[in-house]
Structure formats: C-alpha cells, structure tokens
Write a protein that holds these residues in place. Structure first.
Motif, PDB file in Angstrom:
ATOM      1  N   VAL A 130       0.843  -1.195   0.000  1.00 49.70           N
ATOM      2  CA  VAL A 130       0.000   0.000   0.000  1.00 49.70           C
ATOM      3  C   VAL A 130       0.879   1.245   0.000  1.00 49.70           C
ATOM      4  O   VAL A 130       0.659   2.186  -0.784  1.00 49.70           O
ATOM      5  CB  VAL A 130      -0.953   0.007   1.209  1.00 49.70           C
ATOM      6  N   ARG A 131       1.880   1.266   0.867  1.00 52.87           N
ATOM      7  CA  ARG A 131       2.784   2.414   0.942  1.00 52.87           C
ATOM      8  C   ARG A 131       3.548   2.616  -0.369  1.00 52.87           C
ATOM      9  O   ARG A 131       3.899   3.745  -0.727  1.00 52.87           O
ATOM     10  CB  ARG A 131       3.772   2.229   2.100  1.00 52.87           C
ATOM     11  N   GLU A 154      -5.390  -0.172  18.029  1.00 52.98           N
ATOM     12  CA  GLU A 154      -4.121   0.289  17.469  1.00 52.98           C
ATOM     13  C   GLU A 154      -3.900  -0.292  16.070  1.00 52.98           C
ATOM     14  O   GLU A 154      -3.373   0.390  15.177  1.00 52.98           O
ATOM     15  CB  GLU A 154      -2.958  -0.102  18.377  1.00 52.98           C
ATOM     16  N   GLY A 155      -4.311  -1.544  15.889  1.00 57.40           N
ATOM     17  CA  GLY A 155      -4.162  -2.176  14.587  1.00 57.40           C
ATOM     18  C   GLY A 155      -5.076  -1.564  13.550  1.00 57.40           C
ATOM     19  O   GLY A 155      -4.678  -1.320  12.395  1.00 57.40           O
ATOM     20  N   ARG A 156      -6.327  -1.292  13.944  1.00 60.93           N
ATOM     21  CA  ARG A 156      -7.264  -0.658  13.019  1.00 60.93           C
ATOM     22  C   ARG A 156      -6.784   0.747  12.637  1.00 60.93           C
ATOM     23  O   ARG A 156      -6.888   1.159  11.478  1.00 60.93           O
ATOM     24  CB  ARG A 156      -8.663  -0.602  13.642  1.00 60.93           C
ATOM     25  N   ASP A 157      -6.269   1.468  13.637  1.00 58.94           N
ATOM     26  CA  ASP A 157      -5.758   2.817  13.369  1.00 58.94           C
ATOM     27  C   ASP A 157      -4.594   2.772  12.377  1.00 58.94           C
ATOM     28  O   ASP A 157      -4.464   3.636  11.502  1.00 58.94           O
ATOM     29  CB  ASP A 157      -5.307   3.483  14.666  1.00 58.94           C
ATOM     30  N   GLU A 194      -5.016   5.960   4.221  1.00 63.05           N
ATOM     31  CA  GLU A 194      -5.256   7.382   4.002  1.00 63.05           C
ATOM     32  C   GLU A 194      -3.970   8.113   3.611  1.00 63.05           C
ATOM     33  O   GLU A 194      -3.999   9.002   2.750  1.00 63.05           O
ATOM     34  CB  GLU A 194      -5.885   7.999   5.243  1.00 63.05           C
ATOM     35  N   ASP A 195      -2.852   7.736   4.210  1.00 59.93           N
ATOM     36  CA  ASP A 195      -1.580   8.348   3.835  1.00 59.93           C
ATOM     37  C   ASP A 195      -1.219   8.052   2.385  1.00 59.93           C
ATOM     38  O   ASP A 195      -0.543   8.858   1.728  1.00 59.93           O
ATOM     39  CB  ASP A 195      -0.454   7.862   4.755  1.00 59.93           C
ATOM     40  N   ALA A 196      -1.657   6.893   1.896  1.00 58.53           N
ATOM     41  CA  ALA A 196      -1.403   6.520   0.503  1.00 58.53           C
ATOM     42  C   ALA A 196      -2.464   7.084  -0.434  1.00 58.53           C
ATOM     43  O   ALA A 196      -2.440   6.800  -1.633  1.00 58.53           O
ATOM     44  CB  ALA A 196      -1.350   4.998   0.372  1.00 58.53           C
ATOM     45  N   ASN A 197      -3.396   7.859   0.144  1.00 58.68           N
ATOM     46  CA  ASN A 197      -4.459   8.498  -0.649  1.00 58.68           C
ATOM     47  C   ASN A 197      -5.338   7.474  -1.364  1.00 58.68           C
ATOM     48  O   ASN A 197      -5.737   7.666  -2.529  1.00 58.68           O
ATOM     49  CB  ASN A 197      -3.863   9.483  -1.669  1.00 58.68           C
ATOM     50  N   PHE A 214     -14.144   3.012   5.669  1.00 59.03           N
ATOM     51  CA  PHE A 214     -13.633   2.326   6.857  1.00 59.03           C
ATOM     52  C   PHE A 214     -14.735   2.312   7.897  1.00 59.03           C
ATOM     53  O   PHE A 214     -15.071   3.342   8.472  1.00 59.03           O
ATOM     54  CB  PHE A 214     -12.394   3.044   7.385  1.00 59.03           C
ATOM     55  N   LEU A 215     -15.316   1.131   8.141  1.00 53.61           N
ATOM     56  CA  LEU A 215     -16.446   1.008   9.057  1.00 53.61           C
ATOM     57  C   LEU A 215     -16.016   0.281  10.320  1.00 53.61           C
ATOM     58  O   LEU A 215     -15.441  -0.815  10.260  1.00 53.61           O
ATOM     59  CB  LEU A 215     -17.596   0.240   8.401  1.00 53.61           C
TER      60      LEU A 215
END
Length: 272
Positions: A172-173, A197-200, A207-210, A215-216
């Motif tokens: 992803v990154r 923490e894992g979900r975050d 989101e950082d990868a746009n 996300f539910l």
C-alpha cells in the motif's frame, strides 16, 4: 433468484502442486441458458468453506452474481473427519502456507471466474477473517473492481503466512493500490484479533497513501457475520444491515458496466 453449486479442483504451482478447491455458486434463470452475470470471489476464513461461508456466498449469488468460494486447504485435509485434528491441520496450513501461494490461489480463482461462460468478467471480492486479509490483497489485482474486507486478520501485524512476514501494508505504501478498485474495510470495535491500534494503523496507511476507502467500525466482536452461535458473537441484525451496504458497493462497481475509468478531475473526451 435460484442458485446451484458446483466445484473445481485447480492444481497449484507454488504449493507443491496441491490443488485448491473452488466452489461455484451461480444464479439459474429458467429459459435463459446464456445469461451472464458479474462475479464475486468469497475468500473463506481459517475454518474454510463451512456453512456460514457457503450461506454468505449463496446470498450474494442469489442477487445475481457468479460466486466463487475458495477452499484454501490441501485436498488431503478435505477427508479428515476428526474435528480436533482438522482444526490443528487448518491452523498449520495457514501458518505454513507462503504468502506467494495465497496470492497464486487468488489469481487462479479470478482466472477461473473470468473464464466461466456465465460470468461477464466484472469481478469483486470479499472475505472474512483470514479471507478478509486475502480480499484485501486481491484488491491489488486490477481485475478486481471492489473489495469488501470483513475483519481482516494479520494486516496490521504483517503476520500472514509462513514466516509471519507479509507485505500487505508495504505494498500500500509503495502505491500498489493506487488507481485500483474500491476498497471497504469493516471491523468490530470489540474485535480482540484486530485491536484499536491495529485498526488505526490500517486506516492511517490507506489514508496516507491516498486510497479511497470506506472504513467502518461497528459495535461487534470478531466474526460477527458468522451465522452460528458457537462463540456467541453472531449479530444477525447488524449482518443484514451490512449485507445491504455490501451489495450496494458491488452493484455500483462490478454490477454495472460504467465504461473505462478516467482520472479524477479529468473529463472524458467526447466525439461529436
């Protein structure tokens, strides 16, 4: 819509030639033998294609989709009847199977799906638990127009497969999801397998990868869509609500032929 069920055993290359069993659940429309439908790959959990997974796949098929549900264990395990031995064998199969072999399974499954005469080639994917992670990785395949991942395990910890060192978030990154199909991640807030923490981490990485992602996080435990009461986690009402959401995603992406995709903000050229 009426449905029927068949299966194929497809040999692999990266898993020592051991076959994967792919169940096909497809609509039947009387008097229309040449009808074609979009396809959905349903990746099973560690327990494989059990009753809950098959019923989940059948519900999707009855909405007008050719559904393939992939059984990730080797054929040798299919004949084991002792429940304790089978559970141990499945667990060992999960942690001994290479990530590359999981990816090969996904490719073979999609290859088969698009080759079926009753499939129109428009593909989506979904899965739960282990299958949720595999549906996540299936999103890297440009043929997959949407992936809905239910409580995907091992994504945040990068511990899928042999060696417990997968590259899902690394890819992803690196931009491997950019420009691909729609992605939906669904987790229960009381899920002990994927903590907050894992979900975050998963959400931040996407989101950082746009990456456009829905996300539910719902008030539920792990495996809440499994329609069995063995562990007291099944939430039928919540599952029904989310199933409606899933079908909206599939209908809007794989279920409709929208023509070629263009970059956001760029209008398609029209010929007068």
């Amino acid at each position: 819509m009426l449905i029927n069920k068949t299966f194929h055993d497809i040999p692999t290359q990266l898993d020592n030639g051991k076959p994967i069993r792919i169940f096909i659940i497809a609509p039947e429309v009387p008097d229309y033998p040449e009808a074609k439908f979009p396809g959905v790959v349903v990746f099973s959990e560690i327990y494989q294609v059990t009753g809950p997974v098959e019923r989940f796949a059948g519900q999707i098929a009855s909405q007008g989709y050719v559904v393939e549900s992939i059984c990730l264990v080797q054929r040798a395990l299919l004949s084991i009847t002792n429940s304790k031995v089978l559970k141990l064998s499945r667990t060992m199969s999960k942690i001994e199977k290479k990530v590359e072999a999981y990816d090969e399974d996904a490719k073979l499954t999609i290859d088969l799906l698009v080759s079926l005469k009753n499939c129109n080639g428009r593909i989506a994917a979904t899965g739960m638990c282990l299958g949720g992670h595999l549906a996540f990785r299936a999103a890297f395949d440009p043929r997959v127009l949407a992936s809905v991942c239910f409580f995907g395990t091992d994504i945040h910890s990068a511990t899928l497969g042999k060696g417990k060192s997968d590259d899902s978030l690394i890819r992803v990154r690196n931009g491997d999801l950019s420009g691909k199909g729609e992605l939906v991640m669904i987790f229960g807030k009381q899920d002990t397998h994927v903590p907050r923490e894992g979900r975050d981490l998963i959400r931040k990485t996407l989101e950082d990868a746009n990456i456009p992602v829905s996300f539910l996080e719902v008030q539920a435990q792990h495996a809440f869509v499994r329609d069995e009461q063995s562990k007291g986690r099944w939430d039928a009402a919540l599952t029904r609500s989310l199933f409606t959401f899933v079908m909206e995603v599939f209908e809007r992406t794989a279920g409709r032929d929208l023509g070629p995709k263009v970059a956001q903000g760029k209008a398609p050229e029209h010929v007068c």
